[in-house]
Design an enzyme around this catalytic site. Structure first.
Site, PDB file in Angstrom:
ATOM      1  N   HIS A 177      28.278  20.761  11.747  1.00 13.90           N
ATOM      2  CA  HIS A 177      28.327  19.735  12.776  1.00 13.90           C
ATOM      3  C   HIS A 177      27.003  18.953  12.897  1.00 13.90           C
ATOM      4  CE1 HIS A 177      29.114  18.108  16.701  1.00 13.90           C
ATOM      5  NE2 HIS A 177      30.443  18.245  16.470  1.00 13.90           N
ATOM      6  N   GLU A 233      37.561  21.568  13.841  1.00 13.57           N
ATOM      7  CA  GLU A 233      38.763  21.155  12.859  1.00 13.57           C
ATOM      8  C   GLU A 233      39.299  22.369  12.255  1.00 13.57           C
ATOM      9  OE1 GLU A 233      39.359  18.531  13.798  1.00 13.57           O
ATOM     10  OE2 GLU A 233      37.935  16.769  13.054  1.00 13.57           O
TER      11      GLU A 233
HETATM   12  C1  LIG Z   1      30.293  17.277  10.026  1.00 13.04           C
HETATM   13  C2  LIG Z   1      29.313  16.859   9.147  1.00 13.04           C
HETATM   14  C3  LIG Z   1      29.404  15.479   8.572  1.00 13.04           C
HETATM   15  C4  LIG Z   1      27.884  16.966   9.971  1.00 13.04           C
HETATM   16  O1  LIG Z   1      26.754  16.948   9.090  1.00 13.04           O
HETATM   17  P1  LIG Z   1      25.373  16.205   9.152  1.00 13.04           P
HETATM   18  O2  LIG Z   1      24.662  16.805  10.437  1.00 13.04           O
HETATM   19  O3  LIG Z   1      25.685  14.734   9.011  1.00 13.04           O
HETATM   20  O4  LIG Z   1      24.837  16.807   7.971  1.00 13.04           O
HETATM   21  P2  LIG Z   1      24.617  16.470   6.640  1.00 13.04           P
HETATM   22  O5  LIG Z   1      25.962  15.785   6.230  1.00 13.04           O
HETATM   23  O6  LIG Z   1      23.249  15.857   6.346  1.00 13.04           O
HETATM   24  O7  LIG Z   1      24.491  17.797   5.523  1.00 13.04           O
HETATM   25  C5  LIG Z   1      23.328  18.694   5.777  1.00 13.04           C
HETATM   26  C6  LIG Z   1      23.554  19.604   4.587  1.00 13.04           C
HETATM   27  O8  LIG Z   1      24.431  20.782   4.854  1.00 13.04           O
HETATM   28  C7  LIG Z   1      25.660  20.523   3.963  1.00 13.04           C
HETATM   29  N1  LIG Z   1      26.675  20.849   4.439  1.00 13.04           N
HETATM   30  C8  LIG Z   1      27.126  20.018   5.788  1.00 13.04           C
HETATM   31  N2  LIG Z   1      28.267  20.675   6.045  1.00 13.04           N
HETATM   32  C9  LIG Z   1      28.856  21.055   4.967  1.00 13.04           C
HETATM   33  C10 LIG Z   1      30.152  21.636   4.486  1.00 13.04           C
HETATM   34  N3  LIG Z   1      31.006  21.614   5.458  1.00 13.04           N
HETATM   35  N4  LIG Z   1      30.160  22.246   3.424  1.00 13.04           N
HETATM   36  C11 LIG Z   1      29.155  22.248   2.726  1.00 13.04           C
HETATM   37  N5  LIG Z   1      28.027  21.698   2.718  1.00 13.04           N
HETATM   38  C12 LIG Z   1      27.848  21.290   3.878  1.00 13.04           C
HETATM   39  C13 LIG Z   1      25.325  19.032   3.013  1.00 13.04           C
HETATM   40  O9  LIG Z   1      25.810  19.163   2.242  1.00 13.04           O
HETATM   41  C14 LIG Z   1      23.908  19.086   3.210  1.00 13.04           C
HETATM   42  O10 LIG Z   1      23.297  19.571   2.219  1.00 13.04           O
HETATM   43  P3  LIG Z   1      22.048  19.058   1.316  1.00 13.04           P
HETATM   44  O11 LIG Z   1      21.024  18.694   2.429  1.00 13.04           O
HETATM   45  O12 LIG Z   1      21.552  20.174   0.628  1.00 13.04           O
HETATM   46  O13 LIG Z   1      22.492  17.698   0.663  1.00 13.04           O
HETATM   47  C15 LIG Z   1      29.098  17.681   7.850  1.00 13.04           C
HETATM   48  O14 LIG Z   1      28.867  19.028   8.427  1.00 13.04           O
HETATM   49  C16 LIG Z   1      30.462  17.598   7.137  1.00 13.04           C
HETATM   50  O15 LIG Z   1      30.591  16.798   6.340  1.00 13.04           O
HETATM   51  N6  LIG Z   1      31.506  18.751   7.344  1.00 13.04           N
HETATM   52  C17 LIG Z   1      32.715  18.912   6.762  1.00 13.04           C
HETATM   53  C18 LIG Z   1      33.710  17.805   7.346  1.00 13.04           C
HETATM   54  C19 LIG Z   1      34.189  18.409   8.674  1.00 13.04           C
HETATM   55  O16 LIG Z   1      34.468  19.340   9.215  1.00 13.04           O
HETATM   56  N7  LIG Z   1      34.056  17.343   9.909  1.00 13.04           N
HETATM   57  C20 LIG Z   1      34.631  17.452  11.126  1.00 13.04           C
HETATM   58  C21 LIG Z   1      33.466  17.635  12.042  1.00 13.04           C
HETATM   59  S1  LIG Z   1      34.071  18.061  13.755  1.00 13.04           S
END
Ligand SMILES: CC(C)(COP(=O)(O)OP(=O)(O)OC[C@H]1O[C@@H](n2cnc3c(N)ncnc32)[C@H](O)[C@@H]1OP(=O)(O)O)[C@@H](O)C(=O)NCCC(=O)NCCS
Length: 389
Positions: free
Chosen positions: A270, A326
């Site tokens: 998140h 989720e």
């Molecule tokens: C929700 C989300 C977009 C928020 O993330 P964010 O703050 O934008 O963080 P980032 O996308 O920059 O990710 C940071 C790091 O953690 C990793 N990461 C974050 N969530 C992850 C997940 N669910 N699975 C695997 N790796 C994950 C990313 O790959 C990234 O790694 P890296 O820097 O080595 O490339 C992300 O956690 C995600 O895609 N989760 C899965 C989708 C989901 O459940 N969405 C519902 C949200 S309520």
């Protein structure tokens, strides 16, 4: 993540930026506390009706008995959708559109009855329009879903709650009180959550003195993406795929394969929470109640959760990637009897009142939202006619 470009601080994804103030909710990401209008989520989510929570979001306090009675009556009388919307949803179903696209088009079509309106029409008129959207969105979703299944739409009932009426319109049967309660708890849990992407989208739209229907339409578009509202379907797929592979002993291999392939595990991570999402706490309890009769299933799911957390810590050390809302959304909505393809639209159904409350708040003290973007391209290039390029 922020970077410095020529002395300018760039906040990619606007991470960590406070764009305004709100009295709607506080998302405390460090401690995992969600406060809505002064109440901790756990205080009311599994007790209140969804109508009470809509009222809380729109008017700032829970209604008394009389207020609730007239509010419930009011919403239940607004549930029928215009003929033109029904025809549109029927066409969307035969075009095999995604439910979120159908909802986006359905909500946009309500402009047919509101006529030309702009954001500064006054709070009362905006609440009227907002309630119409809140009341009709479940009807649209249920109608679209039935058309998709080759069935006819079912008219809404005035004597059922927001959640029960939706399930009735979807299935033709009144739901059990356990299902009604579980769906209500879900709707209450995800109704409001700070300045998330879809809420921000709506606030940007009304900040231009556009209108509420445009704002909700835009918010639905923003919510559709898997990084926001589209995660629970894939989260449920993961649970069943692990089950089909042979159960919890197969979980580690399955999750490792995903992480080795650089895939994200849906239902985890998140932007704001550094600890377990408090909504996951509320929904995991709701799921536990729902799956009482399915022996060992809830425990199987919590074991998957533990494995994912452990492996995410191994693959992304120090990132503290935790369970988000989720993961248990998937479980609760599955327990209510819903199919994964409809999950993100149920999220939209829940979030509509939060969006509208934010849109109203934005209009109360509006300032056009217009950030800047740093240009990193070339300057002073010379025009060359197409023949000479
Ligand atoms: C929700 C989300 C977009 C928020 O993330 P964010 O703050 O934008 O963080 P980032 O996308 O920059 O990710 C940071 C790091 O953690 C990793 N990461 C974050 N969530 C992850 C997940 N669910 N699975 C695997 N790796 C994950 C990313 O790959 C990234 O790694 P890296 O820097 O080595 O490339 C992300 O956690 C995600 O895609 N989760 C899965 C989708 C989901 O459940 N969405 C519902 C949200 S309520």
């Amino acid at each position: 993540m922020s970077t410095i470009t020529n002395e300018l601080q760039i906040y990619k994804g606007l991470e960590g930026i406070y764009a305004d103030t709100t009295t709607l909710s506080n998302v405390n990401g460090k401690e995992g506390i969600l406060t809505i209008r002064g109440y901790r989520l756990e205080e009311f989510a599994d007790k209140a009706s969804h109508e009470e929570v809509i009222y809380l979001l729109l008017y700032g306090k829970f209604p008394n008995k009389q207020q609730l009675k007239s509010f419930v009556e009011k919403i239940s009388h607004l549930r029928e959708i215009p003929e033109i919307t029904i025809n549109l949803l029927r066409a969307a179903a035969s075009a095999k559109n995604h439910p979120m696209d159908a909802l986006r088009m359905g909500v946009a079509s309500l402009s047919i009855e509101t006529g030309e309106i702009f954001g500064d029409v006054g709070r009362e008129r905006n609440i009227e329009v907002g309630l119409r959207v809140i009341a009709t969105l479940p009807t649209m979703l249920a109608a679209f879903w039935r058309f998709k299944e080759g069935k006819e739409a079912i008219h809404p009932r005035k004597d059922l709650s927001h959640a029960a009426n939706f399930l009735y319109m979807l299935t033709g049967q009144e739901p059990s009180s356990a299902r009604e309660r579980a769906l209500t708890t879900y709707l209450n849990t995800v109704g409001e959550h700070g300045l998330n992407a879809s809420t921000f989208t709506g606030r940007v739209i009304v900040s231009t003195d556009s209108d509420l229907i445009s704002a909700v339409t835009g918010s639905i578009g923003a919510l559709k993406g898997p990084k926001h509202g589209g995660a629970p379907g894939p989260a449920l797929d993961m649970i069943f795929e692990i089950q089909e592979l042979g159960g919890i002993d197969q979980a580690e291999k399955y999750i490792r394969t995903k992480l080795d392939n650089k895939e994200r595990i849906m239902g985890f991570g998140h932007r704001v929470y550094e600890v377990r999402d408090p909504r996951a706490y509320v929904l995991s309890h709701a799921a536990k109640d729902l799956f009482q009769d399915r022996q060992g299933f809830y425990e199987f799911v919590t074991a998957i959760e533990d494995k994912v957390i452990k492996l995410l810590e191994e693959y992304k050390p120090g990132r503290r990637i935790q369970t988000n809302v989720e993961f248990y959304t998937a479980l609760v909505l599955h327990g209510v009897g819903l199919e994964p393809d409809i999950f993100s639209s149920i999220f939209a159904m829940a979030r509509t009142s939060g969006w509208i409350a934010h849109d109203l708040e934005q209009l109360e003290n509006n300032r056009l939202i217009r950030p800047r973007i740093k240009y990193t391209g070339d300057f002073d290039k010379k025009w060359v006619s197409v023949e000479n390029r």
